[in-house]
Design a protein around this motif. Structure first.
Motif, PDB file in Angstrom:
ATOM      1  N   SER A  98      -6.684  -7.191 -19.809  1.00 16.82           N
ATOM      2  CA  SER A  98      -7.888  -7.862 -19.293  1.00 16.82           C
ATOM      3  C   SER A  98      -8.930  -8.143 -20.372  1.00 16.82           C
ATOM      4  O   SER A  98      -9.794  -9.000 -20.175  1.00 16.82           O
ATOM      5  N   ASP A  99      -8.861  -7.462 -21.517  1.00 17.79           N
ATOM      6  CA  ASP A  99      -9.777  -7.771 -22.617  1.00 17.79           C
ATOM      7  C   ASP A  99      -9.376  -9.062 -23.328  1.00 17.79           C
ATOM      8  O   ASP A  99     -10.193  -9.683 -24.010  1.00 17.79           O
ATOM      9  N   ASP A 100      -8.111  -9.464 -23.161  1.00 17.65           N
ATOM     10  CA  ASP A 100      -7.581 -10.632 -23.863  1.00 17.65           C
ATOM     11  C   ASP A 100      -7.292 -11.826 -22.955  1.00 17.65           C
ATOM     12  O   ASP A 100      -7.153 -12.944 -23.434  1.00 17.65           O
ATOM     13  N   ILE A 101      -7.163 -11.581 -21.655  1.00 10.86           N
ATOM     14  CA  ILE A 101      -6.790 -12.629 -20.700  1.00 10.86           C
ATOM     15  C   ILE A 101      -7.709 -12.539 -19.489  1.00 10.86           C
ATOM     16  O   ILE A 101      -7.946 -11.461 -18.952  1.00 10.86           O
ATOM     17  N   THR A 102      -8.199 -13.691 -19.045  1.00 10.33           N
ATOM     18  CA  THR A 102      -8.967 -13.760 -17.793  1.00 10.33           C
ATOM     19  C   THR A 102      -7.974 -13.960 -16.656  1.00 10.33           C
ATOM     20  O   THR A 102      -7.138 -14.857 -16.716  1.00 10.33           O
ATOM     21  N   PHE A 103      -8.048 -13.126 -15.646  1.00  6.82           N
ATOM     22  CA  PHE A 103      -7.160 -13.207 -14.479  1.00  6.82           C
ATOM     23  C   PHE A 103      -7.915 -13.862 -13.325  1.00  6.82           C
ATOM     24  O   PHE A 103      -9.034 -13.464 -13.006  1.00  6.82           O
ATOM     25  N   ILE A 104      -7.266 -14.854 -12.716  1.00  2.65           N
ATOM     26  CA  ILE A 104      -7.813 -15.520 -11.536  1.00  2.65           C
ATOM     27  C   ILE A 104      -6.691 -15.631 -10.511  1.00  2.65           C
ATOM     28  O   ILE A 104      -5.598 -16.091 -10.840  1.00  2.65           O
ATOM     29  N   SER A 105      -6.958 -15.204  -9.303  1.00  3.53           N
ATOM     30  CA  SER A 105      -5.972 -15.371  -8.235  1.00  3.53           C
ATOM     31  C   SER A 105      -6.485 -16.363  -7.214  1.00  3.53           C
ATOM     32  O   SER A 105      -7.675 -16.386  -6.891  1.00  3.53           O
ATOM     33  N   VAL A 106      -5.565 -17.191  -6.726  1.00  2.02           N
ATOM     34  CA  VAL A 106      -5.867 -18.162  -5.687  1.00  2.02           C
ATOM     35  C   VAL A 106      -5.041 -17.777  -4.467  1.00  2.02           C
ATOM     36  O   VAL A 106      -3.817 -17.923  -4.468  1.00  2.02           O
ATOM     37  N   ALA A 107      -5.714 -17.234  -3.457  1.00  2.00           N
ATOM     38  CA  ALA A 107      -5.031 -16.820  -2.234  1.00  2.00           C
ATOM     39  C   ALA A 107      -4.993 -18.006  -1.279  1.00  2.00           C
ATOM     40  O   ALA A 107      -6.033 -18.460  -0.803  1.00  2.00           O
ATOM     41  N   ALA A 108      -3.795 -18.509  -1.033  1.00  2.00           N
ATOM     42  CA  ALA A 108      -3.612 -19.575  -0.046  1.00  2.00           C
ATOM     43  C   ALA A 108      -3.360 -18.870   1.278  1.00  2.00           C
ATOM     44  O   ALA A 108      -2.264 -18.385   1.546  1.00  2.00           O
ATOM     45  N   ASP A 109      -4.406 -18.757   2.064  1.00  2.00           N
ATOM     46  CA  ASP A 109      -4.328 -17.927   3.263  1.00  2.00           C
ATOM     47  C   ASP A 109      -5.338 -18.425   4.284  1.00  2.00           C
ATOM     48  O   ASP A 109      -6.487 -18.695   3.944  1.00  2.00           O
ATOM     49  N   ASP A 110      -4.925 -18.535   5.521  1.00  2.00           N
ATOM     50  CA  ASP A 110      -5.837 -18.967   6.580  1.00  2.00           C
ATOM     51  C   ASP A 110      -6.686 -17.825   7.119  1.00  2.00           C
ATOM     52  O   ASP A 110      -7.614 -18.053   7.878  1.00  2.00           O
ATOM     53  N   ASN A 111      -6.360 -16.613   6.708  1.00  2.00           N
ATOM     54  CA  ASN A 111      -7.087 -15.440   7.178  1.00  2.00           C
ATOM     55  C   ASN A 111      -7.852 -14.829   6.000  1.00  2.00           C
ATOM     56  O   ASN A 111      -7.334 -13.958   5.307  1.00  2.00           O
ATOM     57  N   LYS A 112      -9.070 -15.302   5.784  1.00  2.00           N
ATOM     58  CA  LYS A 112      -9.874 -14.821   4.652  1.00  2.00           C
ATOM     59  C   LYS A 112     -10.100 -13.312   4.728  1.00  2.00           C
ATOM     60  O   LYS A 112     -10.077 -12.625   3.715  1.00  2.00           O
ATOM     61  N   GLN A 113     -10.286 -12.790   5.941  1.00  2.00           N
ATOM     62  CA  GLN A 113     -10.525 -11.354   6.080  1.00  2.00           C
ATOM     63  C   GLN A 113      -9.309 -10.541   5.647  1.00  2.00           C
ATOM     64  O   GLN A 113      -9.450  -9.462   5.082  1.00  2.00           O
ATOM     65  N   ALA A 114      -8.114 -11.058   5.880  1.00  2.00           N
ATOM     66  CA  ALA A 114      -6.902 -10.366   5.431  1.00  2.00           C
ATOM     67  C   ALA A 114      -6.881 -10.277   3.911  1.00  2.00           C
ATOM     68  O   ALA A 114      -6.474  -9.255   3.343  1.00  2.00           O
ATOM     69  N   VAL A 115      -7.340 -11.326   3.241  1.00  2.00           N
ATOM     70  CA  VAL A 115      -7.416 -11.319   1.779  1.00  2.00           C
ATOM     71  C   VAL A 115      -8.448 -10.293   1.325  1.00  2.00           C
ATOM     72  O   VAL A 115      -8.183  -9.476   0.432  1.00  2.00           O
ATOM     73  N   VAL A 116      -9.631 -10.316   1.941  1.00  2.00           N
ATOM     74  CA  VAL A 116     -10.682  -9.355   1.613  1.00  2.00           C
ATOM     75  C   VAL A 116     -10.166  -7.925   1.777  1.00  2.00           C
ATOM     76  O   VAL A 116     -10.331  -7.091   0.885  1.00  2.00           O
ATOM     77  N   ASN A 117      -9.532  -7.653   2.901  1.00  2.34           N
ATOM     78  CA  ASN A 117      -8.998  -6.309   3.164  1.00  2.34           C
ATOM     79  C   ASN A 117      -7.953  -5.910   2.134  1.00  2.34           C
ATOM     80  O   ASN A 117      -7.971  -4.788   1.619  1.00  2.34           O
ATOM     81  N   TYR A 118      -7.042  -6.823   1.822  1.00  2.24           N
ATOM     82  CA  TYR A 118      -5.975  -6.501   0.861  1.00  2.24           C
ATOM     83  C   TYR A 118      -6.565  -6.225  -0.521  1.00  2.24           C
ATOM     84  O   TYR A 118      -6.198  -5.251  -1.172  1.00  2.24           O
ATOM     85  N   VAL A 119      -7.471  -7.076  -0.954  1.00  3.60           N
ATOM     86  CA  VAL A 119      -8.095  -6.908  -2.270  1.00  3.60           C
ATOM     87  C   VAL A 119      -8.852  -5.581  -2.331  1.00  3.60           C
ATOM     88  O   VAL A 119      -8.732  -4.832  -3.312  1.00  3.60           O
TER      89      VAL A 119
END
Length: 190
Positions: A98-119
């Motif tokens: 993480s000091d050398d690479i920026t990580f970005i995830s794109v969650a393709a999901d219709d349930n935003k709360q499921a993404v929030v909970n998982y993260v």
């Protein structure tokens, strides 16, 4: 009984001969307008498309803001078992690089709360963008990156050039599982 076998045999022979010669002399149909679809992802050495989105924590993110840095973009969804199986490898890569690479995830999901909970439940510290999976028209970032299967992971160099763009199964697997750590180490010479 013997008559039925003979008749059936003759019928099948005639059917086979007819089907073999039926299509001879015909040309293949022309490609659809715009040509046949290409493989998924982006070509290696192509410029990574810029994007601007709101993040899960209400911040704003633009890919162009990360010029001069390596960027790893992971397209995933909570509904996607292979995505969830790859997440521990992404977490390991993040903790190592993480000091050398920026990580970005794109969650393709219709349930935003499921993404929030998982993260939250899985302590995923890097930036998350959530876009709808089932939209009336293709979501811009999904379309720009030509994402057709999940997970799809892209590695972009400091000049904004795609180093690995999930173009083929072999290339796609370089950024998954154990290969993820190995590939990132090779790119960073670590």
């Amino acid at each position: 009984m013997g008559y039925l076998k003979t008749a059936l045999g003759l019928f099948l022979s005639l059917l086979i001969l007819t089907s073999v010669s039926f299509g001879q002399g015909k040309k293949a149909p022309p490609p659809p307008p715009g040509g046949f679809p290409t493989n998924q992802g982006l070509s290696t050495n192509s410029e990574a498309p810029n994007f601007a989105y709101e993040t899960l924590n209400s911040g704003k993110i633009k890919l162009s803001d990360y010029r001069g840095e390596y960027v790893l973009i992971d397209f995933w969804g909570t509904w996607c078992k292979p995505c969830l199986e790859n997440m521990p490898y992404l977490k390991e890569a993040y903790s190592k690089y993480s000091d050398d690479i920026t990580f970005i995830s794109v969650a393709a999901d219709d349930n935003k709360q499921a993404v929030v909970n998982y993260v939250n439940d899985n302590d995923i510290p890097w930036t998350q963008i959530v876009v709808p999976l089932k939209a009336d028209k293709p979501v811009e970032i999904i379309e720009k990156y030509n994402v057709r299967s999940y997970p799809s992971v892209f590695l972009i160099d400091p000049n904004g050039v795609v180093l690995n763009g999930a173009q083929s199964p072999k290339a796609k697997n370089k950024l998954k599982g154990d290969n993820l750590i190995k590939t990132l180490g090779e790119v960073l010479n670590k």
